[in-house]
Design a protein around this motif. Structure first.
Motif, PDB file in Angstrom:
ATOM      1  N   MET A 259      71.262  66.800  49.844  1.00  0.00           N
ATOM      2  CA  MET A 259      70.381  67.005  48.700  1.00  0.00           C
ATOM      3  C   MET A 259      69.084  67.655  49.168  1.00  0.00           C
ATOM      4  SD  MET A 259      68.979  64.196  45.958  1.00  0.00           S
ATOM      5  CE  MET A 259      67.931  64.706  44.603  1.00  0.00           C
ATOM      6  N   SER A 260      68.709  68.727  48.516  1.00  0.00           N
ATOM      7  CA  SER A 260      67.516  69.457  48.932  1.00  0.00           C
ATOM      8  C   SER A 260      66.247  68.744  48.455  1.00  0.00           C
ATOM      9  CB  SER A 260      67.546  70.881  48.381  1.00  0.00           C
ATOM     10  OG  SER A 260      67.548  70.866  46.973  1.00  0.00           O
ATOM     11  N   ASP A 261      65.160  69.063  49.108  1.00  0.00           N
ATOM     12  CA  ASP A 261      63.877  68.484  48.722  1.00  0.00           C
ATOM     13  C   ASP A 261      63.476  68.949  47.334  1.00  0.00           C
ATOM     14  OD1 ASP A 261      63.691  67.261  51.171  1.00  0.00           O
ATOM     15  OD2 ASP A 261      62.396  68.793  52.042  1.00  0.00           O
ATOM     16  N   ASN A 262      62.760  68.076  46.606  1.00  0.00           N
ATOM     17  CA  ASN A 262      62.209  68.527  45.329  1.00  0.00           C
ATOM     18  C   ASN A 262      60.922  69.290  45.590  1.00  0.00           C
ATOM     19  OD1 ASN A 262      59.959  66.694  45.482  1.00  0.00           O
ATOM     20  ND2 ASN A 262      61.271  65.052  44.663  1.00  0.00           N
ATOM     21  N   VAL A 263      60.321  69.836  44.550  1.00  0.00           N
ATOM     22  CA  VAL A 263      59.160  70.706  44.722  1.00  0.00           C
ATOM     23  C   VAL A 263      57.974  69.975  45.339  1.00  0.00           C
ATOM     24  CG1 VAL A 263      58.238  70.304  42.392  1.00  0.00           C
ATOM     25  CG2 VAL A 263      57.751  72.474  43.566  1.00  0.00           C
ATOM     26  N   TYR A 264      57.829  68.682  45.049  1.00  0.00           N
ATOM     27  CA  TYR A 264      56.709  67.923  45.609  1.00  0.00           C
ATOM     28  C   TYR A 264      56.903  67.671  47.103  1.00  0.00           C
ATOM     29  CZ  TYR A 264      55.357  67.144  40.777  1.00  0.00           C
ATOM     30  OH  TYR A 264      54.977  67.332  39.472  1.00  0.00           O
ATOM     31  N   GLN A 265      58.151  67.399  47.492  1.00  0.00           N
ATOM     32  CA  GLN A 265      58.438  67.201  48.911  1.00  0.00           C
ATOM     33  C   GLN A 265      58.217  68.492  49.698  1.00  0.00           C
ATOM     34  OE1 GLN A 265      62.418  65.717  48.125  1.00  0.00           O
ATOM     35  NE2 GLN A 265      61.865  63.668  48.876  1.00  0.00           N
ATOM     36  N   LYS A 266      58.598  69.612  49.089  1.00  0.00           N
ATOM     37  CA  LYS A 266      58.397  70.905  49.743  1.00  0.00           C
ATOM     38  C   LYS A 266      56.907  71.198  49.910  1.00  0.00           C
ATOM     39  CE  LYS A 266      62.707  73.103  48.250  1.00  0.00           C
ATOM     40  NZ  LYS A 266      63.326  74.244  47.547  1.00  0.00           N
ATOM     41  N   LEU A 267      56.141  70.934  48.868  1.00  0.00           N
ATOM     42  CA  LEU A 267      54.702  71.172  48.951  1.00  0.00           C
ATOM     43  C   LEU A 267      54.063  70.277  50.005  1.00  0.00           C
ATOM     44  CD1 LEU A 267      52.146  72.563  47.946  1.00  0.00           C
ATOM     45  CD2 LEU A 267      51.988  70.840  46.142  1.00  0.00           C
ATOM     46  N   MET A 268      54.509  69.035  50.082  1.00  0.00           N
ATOM     47  CA  MET A 268      53.980  68.112  51.088  1.00  0.00           C
ATOM     48  C   MET A 268      54.254  68.638  52.492  1.00  0.00           C
ATOM     49  SD  MET A 268      54.917  64.079  51.765  1.00  0.00           S
ATOM     50  CE  MET A 268      56.605  64.503  52.237  1.00  0.00           C
ATOM     51  N   ARG A 269      55.432  69.179  52.727  1.00  0.00           N
ATOM     52  CA  ARG A 269      55.782  69.720  54.043  1.00  0.00           C
ATOM     53  C   ARG A 269      54.884  70.913  54.387  1.00  0.00           C
ATOM     54  NH1 ARG A 269      62.012  70.932  53.878  1.00  0.00           N
ATOM     55  NH2 ARG A 269      61.485  71.944  55.874  1.00  0.00           N
ATOM     56  N   VAL A 270      54.657  71.765  53.400  1.00  0.00           N
ATOM     57  CA  VAL A 270      53.794  72.924  53.640  1.00  0.00           C
ATOM     58  C   VAL A 270      52.363  72.480  53.918  1.00  0.00           C
ATOM     59  CG1 VAL A 270      52.798  74.993  52.599  1.00  0.00           C
ATOM     60  CG2 VAL A 270      55.227  74.511  52.310  1.00  0.00           C
ATOM     61  N   GLN A 271      51.861  71.548  53.123  1.00  0.00           N
ATOM     62  CA  GLN A 271      50.491  71.058  53.316  1.00  0.00           C
ATOM     63  C   GLN A 271      50.300  70.450  54.700  1.00  0.00           C
ATOM     64  OE1 GLN A 271      49.848  68.327  50.086  1.00  0.00           O
ATOM     65  NE2 GLN A 271      49.113  69.912  48.681  1.00  0.00           N
ATOM     66  N   SER A 272      51.297  69.739  55.184  1.00  0.00           N
ATOM     67  CA  SER A 272      51.173  69.057  56.471  1.00  0.00           C
ATOM     68  C   SER A 272      51.248  70.020  57.652  1.00  0.00           C
ATOM     69  CB  SER A 272      52.257  67.984  56.612  1.00  0.00           C
ATOM     70  OG  SER A 272      53.550  68.574  56.650  1.00  0.00           O
ATOM     71  N   LYS A 273      51.891  71.186  57.458  1.00  0.00           N
ATOM     72  CA  LYS A 273      52.076  72.131  58.567  1.00  0.00           C
ATOM     73  C   LYS A 273      51.141  73.337  58.518  1.00  0.00           C
ATOM     74  CE  LYS A 273      57.025  71.206  59.335  1.00  0.00           C
ATOM     75  NZ  LYS A 273      58.373  71.842  59.424  1.00  0.00           N
ATOM     76  N   LEU A 274      50.542  73.572  57.374  1.00  0.00           N
ATOM     77  CA  LEU A 274      49.740  74.783  57.214  1.00  0.00           C
ATOM     78  C   LEU A 274      48.536  74.811  58.135  1.00  0.00           C
ATOM     79  CD1 LEU A 274      49.039  77.426  55.724  1.00  0.00           C
ATOM     80  CD2 LEU A 274      47.829  76.030  54.036  1.00  0.00           C
ATOM     81  N   LYS A 275      48.390  75.930  58.829  1.00  0.00           N
ATOM     82  CA  LYS A 275      47.204  76.174  59.638  1.00  0.00           C
ATOM     83  C   LYS A 275      46.596  77.491  59.151  1.00  0.00           C
ATOM     84  CE  LYS A 275      48.920  73.790  63.762  1.00  0.00           C
ATOM     85  NZ  LYS A 275      48.055  72.613  63.532  1.00  0.00           N
ATOM     86  N   ALA A 276      45.337  77.415  58.752  1.00  0.00           N
ATOM     87  CA  ALA A 276      44.633  78.607  58.258  1.00  0.00           C
ATOM     88  C   ALA A 276      43.349  78.761  59.060  1.00  0.00           C
ATOM     89  CB  ALA A 276      44.340  78.482  56.765  1.00  0.00           C
TER      90      ALA A 276
END
Length: 209
Positions: free
Chosen positions: A1-18
């Motif tokens: 089962m794939s991640d829902n949109v909130y889980q995907k956003l959480m993954r991006v937020q935790s890994k994003l480096k700007a």
């Protein structure tokens, strides 16, 4: 089962480096731009299976025109989305900007802070929160409809004192003159007032020694 949109956003937020890849020579500080954030996002969006769409629209509030930037994080599996918006407009008194530059600056500012809200990027301790690239000529209206007016940076205040000192006026005298003439402290000056005060000291004639 794939991640829902909130889980995907959480993954991006935790890994994003700007990182702050831009440098303001006048203020002597580094800052991040909207483009820096987007470059950091691209590989993460591909990794989680999502896309980012940013749209601008012009809205009218209280007889003033704003740029409304909306950033949409969309899951490609099911089309579910999470959005963040930011409103911004130019200041009443525009300083050294033509209309094309001003529109671009307002759009960039609104887009950047829409991205900040969506991806949990905190710029409140960043020099860019008051940098001359966008906020000197922009007023924002946040999502709670409260006005947010940019304050003078420490570097701007130091610049004012340096200009006055070059004309033989010490910092304490500047403070007293500002309080007497404008009935406020130096750090409470608006950008337009600040520019006028700097100009006034720059125009002081100093006798040749």
């Amino acid at each position: 089962m794939s991640d829902n949109v909130y889980q995907k956003l959480m993954r991006v937020q935790s890994k994003l480096k700007a990182p702050k890849n831009q440098f303001n020579k006048f203020g002597n500080y580094s800052y991040r731009s909207c483009e820096d954030i987007l470059e950091g996002l691209k590989p993460l969006l591909k990794e989680v299976g999502a896309i980012l769409v940013i749209n601008d629209e012009v809205v009218n509030i209280a007889n003033r025109f704003y740029i409304k930037a909306t950033a949409s994080f969309i899951s490609i599996d099911d089309g579910e989305k999470i959005i963040s918006s930011e409103l911004a407009r130019e200041e009443e008194e525009r300083v050294k900007f033509d209309l094309a530059q001003l529109t671009g600056s307002v759009s960039s500012y609104a887009r950047k802070y829409a991205l900040n809200g969506l991806f949990a990027i905190d710029d409140t301790k960043d020099s860019d929160s008051t940098n001359k690239h966008d906020k000197d000529n922009i007023t924002s209206l946040n999502n709670e409809n409260k006005w947010t007016n940019p304050k003078l940076t420490d570097n701007q205040i130091k610049r004012l004192y340096a200009i006055a000192h070059s004309k033989g006026v010490v910092a304490e005298k500047v403070k007293s003159q500002v309080e007497k003439q404008l009935n406020k402290k130096v750090e409470e000056l608006t950008k337009a007032e600040y520019d006028k005060v700097c100009e006034a000291y720059e125009n002081i004639k100093v006798a040749n020694s």
